[in-house]
Design an enzyme around this catalytic site. Structure first.
Site, PDB file in Angstrom:
ATOM      1  N   SER A 232      57.885  -2.524  27.220  1.00 51.94           N
ATOM      2  CA  SER A 232      58.900  -1.829  27.695  1.00 51.94           C
ATOM      3  C   SER A 232      59.957  -2.161  28.406  1.00 51.94           C
ATOM      4  O   SER A 232      59.838  -3.708  29.007  1.00 51.94           O
ATOM      5  CB  SER A 232      58.242  -0.621  28.652  1.00 51.94           C
TER       6      SER A 232
ATOM      7  N   ALA B  23      63.417  -5.986  34.559  1.00 43.19           N
ATOM      8  CA  ALA B  23      64.164  -5.988  35.701  1.00 43.19           C
ATOM      9  C   ALA B  23      64.154  -7.146  36.257  1.00 43.19           C
ATOM     10  O   ALA B  23      62.987  -8.029  36.434  1.00 43.19           O
ATOM     11  CB  ALA B  23      63.522  -4.826  36.591  1.00 43.19           C
TER      12      ALA B  23
ATOM     13  N   GLY C 116      64.483  -6.912  42.057  1.00 41.95           N
ATOM     14  CA  GLY C 116      63.408  -6.709  43.042  1.00 41.95           C
ATOM     15  C   GLY C 116      63.322  -5.246  43.069  1.00 41.95           C
ATOM     16  O   GLY C 116      63.885  -4.345  42.793  1.00 41.95           O
TER      17      GLY C 116
ATOM     18  N   PHE D  68      70.085  -7.147  49.429  1.00 42.98           N
ATOM     19  CA  PHE D  68      70.629  -6.673  48.045  1.00 42.98           C
ATOM     20  C   PHE D  68      71.801  -5.945  48.570  1.00 42.98           C
ATOM     21  O   PHE D  68      72.066  -5.537  49.585  1.00 42.98           O
ATOM     22  CB  PHE D  68      69.562  -5.798  47.434  1.00 42.98           C
TER      23      PHE D  68
ATOM     24  N   GLN E 121      75.822   4.355  35.817  1.00 43.59           N
ATOM     25  CA  GLN E 121      75.991   3.203  36.351  1.00 43.59           C
ATOM     26  C   GLN E 121      76.546   2.099  35.503  1.00 43.59           C
ATOM     27  O   GLN E 121      75.740   1.893  34.396  1.00 43.59           O
ATOM     28  CB  GLN E 121      74.674   2.762  37.288  1.00 43.59           C
TER      29      GLN E 121
ATOM     30  N   HIS F 199      77.216  -2.121  35.433  1.00 35.23           N
ATOM     31  CA  HIS F 199      77.179  -3.292  36.163  1.00 35.23           C
ATOM     32  C   HIS F 199      78.216  -4.059  35.704  1.00 35.23           C
ATOM     33  O   HIS F 199      78.688  -4.203  34.716  1.00 35.23           O
ATOM     34  CB  HIS F 199      75.843  -3.893  35.717  1.00 35.23           C
TER      35      HIS F 199
ATOM     36  N   LEU G  73      72.063  -8.976  31.528  1.00 38.05           N
ATOM     37  CA  LEU G  73      72.506  -8.832  32.780  1.00 38.05           C
ATOM     38  C   LEU G  73      72.964 -10.189  33.556  1.00 38.05           C
ATOM     39  O   LEU G  73      71.880 -11.071  33.304  1.00 38.05           O
ATOM     40  CB  LEU G  73      71.566  -8.052  33.568  1.00 38.05           C
TER      41      LEU G  73
ATOM     42  N   GLU H 260      73.960  -9.971  40.270  1.00 36.55           N
ATOM     43  CA  GLU H 260      74.787 -10.143  41.493  1.00 36.55           C
ATOM     44  C   GLU H 260      74.721 -11.223  41.923  1.00 36.55           C
ATOM     45  O   GLU H 260      75.557 -11.847  42.727  1.00 36.55           O
ATOM     46  CB  GLU H 260      74.491  -8.820  42.274  1.00 36.55           C
TER      47      GLU H 260
ATOM     48  N   ARG I 208      79.006  -2.685  43.493  1.00 36.46           N
ATOM     49  CA  ARG I 208      79.059  -2.787  42.101  1.00 36.46           C
ATOM     50  C   ARG I 208      80.191  -2.263  41.526  1.00 36.46           C
ATOM     51  O   ARG I 208      80.894  -2.579  40.647  1.00 36.46           O
ATOM     52  CB  ARG I 208      77.713  -2.281  41.754  1.00 36.46           C
TER      53      ARG I 208
ATOM     54  N   HIS J  50      74.439   0.205  32.703  1.00 37.97           N
ATOM     55  CA  HIS J  50      73.141  -0.325  32.993  1.00 37.97           C
ATOM     56  C   HIS J  50      72.038   0.628  33.761  1.00 37.97           C
ATOM     57  O   HIS J  50      70.902   0.146  33.406  1.00 37.97           O
ATOM     58  CB  HIS J  50      73.620  -1.145  34.562  1.00 37.97           C
TER      59      HIS J  50
ATOM     60  N   ARG K  16      72.819   4.772  42.367  1.00 37.36           N
ATOM     61  CA  ARG K  16      71.550   4.177  42.498  1.00 37.36           C
ATOM     62  C   ARG K  16      71.905   2.613  43.331  1.00 37.36           C
ATOM     63  O   ARG K  16      72.709   1.738  42.894  1.00 37.36           O
ATOM     64  CB  ARG K  16      70.777   3.718  41.491  1.00 37.36           C
ATOM     65  N   LEU K  17      71.303   2.274  44.354  1.00 29.84           N
ATOM     66  CA  LEU K  17      71.102   1.080  45.037  1.00 29.84           C
ATOM     67  C   LEU K  17      70.175   0.195  43.947  1.00 29.84           C
ATOM     68  O   LEU K  17      69.018   0.614  43.519  1.00 29.84           O
ATOM     69  CB  LEU K  17      70.644   1.095  46.252  1.00 29.84           C
TER      70      LEU K  17
HETATM   71  C1  LIG Z   1      68.453  -5.553  33.018  1.00 33.84           C
HETATM   72  C2  LIG Z   1      68.018  -4.781  34.166  1.00 33.84           C
HETATM   73  C3  LIG Z   1      67.619  -5.170  35.590  1.00 33.84           C
HETATM   74  C4  LIG Z   1      66.969  -4.269  36.325  1.00 33.84           C
HETATM   75  N1  LIG Z   1      66.764  -4.698  37.447  1.00 33.84           N
HETATM   76  C5  LIG Z   1      66.229  -3.762  38.295  1.00 33.84           C
HETATM   77  C6  LIG Z   1      65.957  -4.136  39.575  1.00 33.84           C
HETATM   78  O1  LIG Z   1      65.968  -5.413  40.083  1.00 33.84           O
HETATM   79  N2  LIG Z   1      65.550  -3.353  40.563  1.00 33.84           N
HETATM   80  C7  LIG Z   1      65.328  -2.133  40.351  1.00 33.84           C
HETATM   81  O2  LIG Z   1      65.062  -1.349  40.906  1.00 33.84           O
HETATM   82  N3  LIG Z   1      65.834  -1.579  38.962  1.00 33.84           N
HETATM   83  C8  LIG Z   1      66.165  -2.437  38.257  1.00 33.84           C
HETATM   84  N4  LIG Z   1      66.395  -2.117  36.762  1.00 33.84           N
HETATM   85  C9  LIG Z   1      66.267  -0.538  36.331  1.00 33.84           C
HETATM   86  C10 LIG Z   1      64.610  -0.564  35.993  1.00 33.84           C
HETATM   87  O3  LIG Z   1      64.194  -1.668  35.479  1.00 33.84           O
HETATM   88  C11 LIG Z   1      64.467   0.676  35.157  1.00 33.84           C
HETATM   89  O4  LIG Z   1      65.136   2.011  35.551  1.00 33.84           O
HETATM   90  C12 LIG Z   1      62.743   0.882  35.336  1.00 33.84           C
HETATM   91  O5  LIG Z   1      62.053  -0.235  34.924  1.00 33.84           O
HETATM   92  C13 LIG Z   1      62.665   2.076  34.328  1.00 33.84           C
HETATM   93  O6  LIG Z   1      61.236   2.295  34.288  1.00 33.84           O
HETATM   94  P1  LIG Z   1      60.332   3.594  33.241  1.00 33.84           P
HETATM   95  O7  LIG Z   1      59.100   3.372  33.556  1.00 33.84           O
HETATM   96  O8  LIG Z   1      61.135   4.642  33.756  1.00 33.84           O
HETATM   97  O9  LIG Z   1      60.808   3.362  31.912  1.00 33.84           O
HETATM   98  P2  LIG Z   1      60.750   1.942  30.771  1.00 33.84           P
HETATM   99  O10 LIG Z   1      60.136   0.990  31.344  1.00 33.84           O
HETATM  100  O11 LIG Z   1      61.979   2.053  30.118  1.00 33.84           O
HETATM  101  O12 LIG Z   1      59.753   2.578  29.750  1.00 33.84           O
HETATM  102  C14 LIG Z   1      59.901   3.912  28.927  1.00 33.84           C
HETATM  103  C15 LIG Z   1      58.791   3.900  27.957  1.00 33.84           C
HETATM  104  O13 LIG Z   1      58.775   5.273  27.119  1.00 33.84           O
HETATM  105  C16 LIG Z   1      58.511   4.804  25.713  1.00 33.84           C
HETATM  106  N5  LIG Z   1      58.860   5.862  25.060  1.00 33.84           N
HETATM  107  C17 LIG Z   1      60.293   6.352  25.076  1.00 33.84           C
HETATM  108  N6  LIG Z   1      60.673   7.126  24.224  1.00 33.84           N
HETATM  109  C18 LIG Z   1      59.383   7.581  23.513  1.00 33.84           C
HETATM  110  C19 LIG Z   1      59.208   8.357  22.590  1.00 33.84           C
HETATM  111  N7  LIG Z   1      59.852   9.224  22.189  1.00 33.84           N
HETATM  112  N8  LIG Z   1      57.769   8.464  22.210  1.00 33.84           N
HETATM  113  C20 LIG Z   1      56.969   7.484  22.673  1.00 33.84           C
HETATM  114  N9  LIG Z   1      57.199   6.627  23.828  1.00 33.84           N
HETATM  115  C21 LIG Z   1      58.456   6.605  24.115  1.00 33.84           C
HETATM  116  C22 LIG Z   1      58.766   3.285  25.654  1.00 33.84           C
HETATM  117  O14 LIG Z   1      58.005   2.907  24.695  1.00 33.84           O
HETATM  118  C23 LIG Z   1      58.314   2.824  26.830  1.00 33.84           C
HETATM  119  O15 LIG Z   1      57.189   2.376  27.203  1.00 33.84           O
HETATM  120  C24 LIG Z   1      67.170  -2.792  35.931  1.00 33.84           C
HETATM  121  C25 LIG Z   1      67.463  -2.579  34.551  1.00 33.84           C
HETATM  122  C26 LIG Z   1      67.801  -3.428  33.725  1.00 33.84           C
HETATM  123  C27 LIG Z   1      68.687  -2.830  32.372  1.00 33.84           C
END
Ligand SMILES: Cc1cc2nc3c(=O)[nH]c(=O)nc-3n(C[C@H](O)[C@H](O)[C@H](O)COP(=O)(O)OP(=O)(O)OC[C@H]3O[C@@H](n4cnc5c(N)ncnc54)[C@H](O)[C@@H]3O)c2cc1C
Ligand code: FES
Lengths: 253, 557
Positions: free
Chosen positions: B40, B45, B48, B113, B226, B228, B238, B241, B272, B337, B372-373
């Site tokens: 996923s 990320a 942190g 951050f 958002q 980046h 990415l 920062e 940002r 982002h 978002r922060l």
């Molecule tokens: C490069 C990058 C760096 C980041 N760094 C940070 C950070 O340092 N700190 C921070 O706080 N945030 C950070 N973020 C944001 C953060 O990583 C995400 O917002 C967060 O991890 C989202 O988690 P989630 O569980 O909501 O979704 P995801 O981890 O995206 O999981 C979604 C899940 O849903 C499943 N899924 C989707 N659609 C379907 C479907 N139709 N049927 C079945 N399964 C499905 C997928 O298989 C997956 O398992 C970053 C984001 C990016 C892009």
């Protein structure tokens, strides 16, 4: 133009198929595969998710080396020479090869059953990893007090927690090729990660240590460092295996 | 028919955390995910996760930073919960084995951050998401929770005004399954890939969000997207920062440190959204390099500093751009982002549809408001994932399972719909997707205005018509990605449409939503949440913001 020669499989039918790919600067093999899937043959299948070498989905064999397709630049592999003896057998199978074009050979990760095209049965690999029960046991309420861990210990553990379970190590392991019950480099590296961790309970470490003291465990390894050589995250399973061998020996002494 | 009390859709951090909680409270819970959970997007990320662990820090200070960062659009009651529960959730992850980086005294280390008054971001090297995700996954294994991996949910089923289950396709054989449940927790992540340039995983297409919308649930604040400032040219991976934090400079093609024209004092370290807008302006006005990028230059930092502080960034640059930042500047451009908006849900993850919960990036709770922060979204996933798990377990005690007729009917309909997508001629999935991504990037991106948004709307309507005629050529049953792509494309177009309509309506600039024809924030008219409902065209309504102790002020840094 670069040619990708891909080992295809559907059911029991196996064939090698060559596609022309329009190369763009900085293009990875994964992007080349997308170009084929989207523009030439929608039936081609392969796994992917992050395209940034962090999720571990896209391990495959490129020019006979297990790598992550998203981390492999087309420019770096297109003029690579594959071992002649190995290449021969492939060339015989597809006669249409145009010598003037650069060629990349793409095949599924070895030591795992092929489901279709480049998708292999990862469940076998996951089952091996999960069989060691890879988790910290906490019985008390969580969330109240953090454990104190030395920064140097954190760094030691990190070497192993960096594993993304992509299975490239498994695909390059001679012991795994021989014996499908062998736990394999990824699972054994994980065992060591939990042995190191001060949060593991004494009884869990003992259980793990005796569990891997077998020929399916640390004694099954050939110590040829083939896993270490291909790990995209620089995890050293062989080092872990040797440490655990030492530990079991000193215990029985 | 497959039966579970609670079904969690999504195997990222939010989904796994919800499932663990429900399991621990004794529910029969299962996870459905289109990729094996550890694949996923959460795993990517870097930076942190925030928690006010420090003795001189407080959850109130964290809450203030979050609300200010949100440009006062966040609901302050939910922000309170986010910040109050942060320490417990982070320590819990530590207890479960997450390998956080440590201070000399062995406690969890924290780094500063953007937009935060204290160093309160806990991290595990520059691989925080990876460490959190694997740790939670280990606990899921320990609980032995049933996982339907590589199953794509295609429809949520509503029966008598309640969410009664879902229809999903097993990607390994393209067969559909009917899943009956008392509650569904949606945790399907963001939609970054509807933009041409995004830091998100390739699989982040927002299909899950669109399923809730199709089922009649409101999507909230979708126009807040958002961007980046620094993503690697080409792959848009990415470039944290931290690269600027460690002293990197931004240069345009004339080798000018152009940030001096936009933020004289904070220069490269301005917030940002400001840096992203500045870079985009340089590019738009012809001062970027051909191909649309600028340089982040680290060469003056020297090899040692780069190796010690930014090893990940060096590796990414070498692997994905063939450039060694020790010797050459890194080519970067802004990219999508994070999605602040999502399925409207409350402090316990409840959506307005009984039996349906939404948590993580797919949801709008709303703790991030207009911006978002950094470090707050990982926190969001574990705090509200857990809360939804608890609430769902209470909820299912009160209700009976639906009889299943509606589910069977929906199953038949989905079968028919999928059958109808095969055969004949009719467009290529990729060309429609490429056009959508380009329109979103150009007209619904960092800078927006009426003319561009209206144009985008027209184009998206046309694309939807074309997509309706799309036909899948490949007839393979085992991992038919052409079919999966065609299915998900419909959701992508739906979301593009909703974001554009919301952005057109909102005649102000707030946080990440920047209108060149309405440059100021307008609290009189627009201090409110957008709600988009399914109709012939997305229908917009508005909802009050929960204002608590912090009254809206100008957002200045
Ligand atoms: C490069 C990058 C760096 C980041 N760094 C940070 C950070 O340092 N700190 C921070 O706080 N945030 C950070 N973020 C944001 C953060 O990583 C995400 O917002 C967060 O991890 C989202 O988690 P989630 O569980 O909501 O979704 P995801 O981890 O995206 O999981 C979604 C899940 O849903 C499943 N899924 C989707 N659609 C379907 C479907 N139709 N049927 C079945 N399964 C499905 C997928 O298989 C997956 O398992 C970053 C984001 C990016 C892009
Ligand atoms: S796609 Fe994630 S590692 Fe290659």
């Amino acid at each position: 133009m670069v040619q990708l020669t891909i080992r295809r499989q559907d059911g029991n039918t196996i064939w090698y198929e060559t596609f022309d790919v329009e190369e763009k600067p900085g293009m990875t093999v994964l992007e080349a595969l997308f170009q084929i899937q989207e523009k030439q043959d929608g039936s081609l299948c392969f796994r992917y998710s992050c395209r940034g070498a962090v999720c571990g989905s896209c391990a495959m064999l490129i020019n006979r080396k297990p790598v992550l397709a998203c981390r492999t630049q087309l420019s770096a592999v297109k003029s690579e020479v594959i071992l002649e003896s190995e290449k021969e057998e492939i060339l015989l199978k597809h006669s249409s090869k145009d010598e003037s074009k650069e060629d990349v050979l793409v095949e599924p990760l070895p030591n795992l059953r092929v489901i279709r095209d480049l998708i292999v049965d990862m469940d076998h690999f996951y089952r091996l990893v999960n069989s060691i029960e890879p988790w910290i046991h906490v019985s008390e309420k969580t969330g109240y007090e953090e454990n104190i861990i030395e920064p140097s210990m954190q760094i030691q553990i990190e070497k192993y927690t960096n594993c993304i379970l992509c299975a490239t190590c498994h695909g390059n392991c001679p012991a795994a090729a021989r014996d499908d019950k062998y736990l394999g480099p990824a699972a054994l590296a994980k065992v060591w990660r939990f042995c190191l961790d001060p949060r593991s309970r004494r009884e869990d470490v003992d259980k793990l240590t005796s569990q891997v003291n077998s020929k399916e465990g640390v004694w099954g390894c050939d110590v040829v460092y083939k896993c270490v050589a291909v790990c995209p995250k620089k995890v050293p399973p062989t080092t872990a295996i040797l440490k655990m061998r030492e530990n079991t020996k000193s215990k029985s002494d | 028919m497959i039966d579970h009390d609670i079904i969690v859709i999504g195997g990222g951090l939010a989904g796994l955390r919800a499932a663990i909680e429900a399991y621990q409270l004794g529910a029969d819970v299962a996870i459905i995910s289109k990729v094996y959970p550890i694949r996923s997007h959460s795993g990517a990320a870097q930076g942190g996760i925030n928690a006010s662990l420090g003795f001189d820090d407080s959850w109130e200070a964290h809450a203030f930073d979050t609300v200010k960062g949100s440009d006062y659009l966040a609901d302050q009651d939910t922000v309170d919960v986010l910040c109050k529960e942060a320490s417990e959730r982070v320590i819990e992850m530590e207890n479960w084995g997450c390998n956080f980086s440590r201070q000399e005294n062995g406690k969890i280390a924290q780094r500063p951050f953007g937009g935060a008054g204290f160093p309160r971001t806990c991290f595990a090297g520059d691989r925080t998401g990876h460490n959190l995700l694997h740790t939670l996954y280990e606990q899921v294994l320990k609980c032995n929770i049933k996982i339907y991996s590589e199953w794509l949910v295609t429809k949520l089923v509503i029966d008598k005004g309640r969410c009664a289950g879902c229809i999903a396709m097993n990607m390994a054989d393209s067969k559909l399954g009917a899943f009956r449940s008392k509650a569904i927790i949606l945790a399907t992540g963001g939609y970054g890939r509807i933009y041409q340039r995004s830091t998100n995983a390739m699989i982040n297409r927002g299909f899950g969000i669109s399923l809730a919308y199709m089922a009649g649930v409101a999507l909230e604040d979708m126009e807040f997207v958002q961007f980046h400032p620094t993503t690697l040219l080409g792959t848009n991976i990415l470039i944290t920062e931290g690269a600027r934090g460690e002293g990197g400079y931004l240069f345009n093609k004339d080798h000018e440190r152009f940030m001096s024209n936009y933020a004289k004092d904070s220069m490269e370290l301005a917030p940002r959204d400001i840096v992203a807008r500045s870079i985009q302006k340089e590019i738009d006005e012809g001062r970027g390099f051909p191909g649309g990028y600028v340089h982040v230059d680290l060469t003056h930092l020297g090899k040692d500093v780069i190796n010690e502080r930014l090893p990940g960034i060096r590796q990414i640059s070498i692997d994905f751009a063939g450039i060694d930042p020790v010797k050459e500047p890194i080519p970067v451009q802004p990219g999508q982002h994070y999605s602040m908006g999502g399925v409207s849900s409350d402090i316990n993850g409840r959506t307005p549809m009984p039996g349906l919960y939404a948590v993580g990036e797919c949801a709008c709770i709303s703790v991030h408001g207009a911006n978002r922060l950094g470090g707050n979204s990982l926190l969001d996933t574990v705090v509200f994932g857990r809360r939804a798990g608890i609430d769902a377990v209470d909820y299912i005690k009160l209700i009976q399972k639906a009889d299943g007729d509606k589910l069977i009917e929906a199953f038949r309909q989905e079968e028919g719909r999928l059958q109808g997508m095969f055969g004949g001629e009719g467009g290529n999935f990729a060309s429609i997707r490429d056009e959508l991504q380009q329109i979103m990037q150009e007209h619904v991106g960092i800078f927006r205005n009426r003319k561009g948004l209206e144009h985008a709307l027209d184009e998206i309507r046309k694309l939807k018509k074309r997509a309706a005629k799309l036909r899948v050529q490949s007839k393979v049953k085992v991992f038919n990605f052409e079919l999966i792509n065609a299915l998900e494309l419909q959701g992508m177009l739906e979301l593009g449409h909703i974001i554009t309509i919301g952005a057109l309506a909102r005649e102000e600039s707030r946080g990440a939503h920047y209108r060149t024809d309405y440059l100021e924030r307008d609290d009189g008219h627009w201090l409110k949440h957008t709600l988009a409902y399914k109709d012939v065209e997305p229908r917009l309504e508005y909802k009050e913001v929960n204002i608590g102790r912090f009254t809206p002020q100008r957002r200045e840094y």
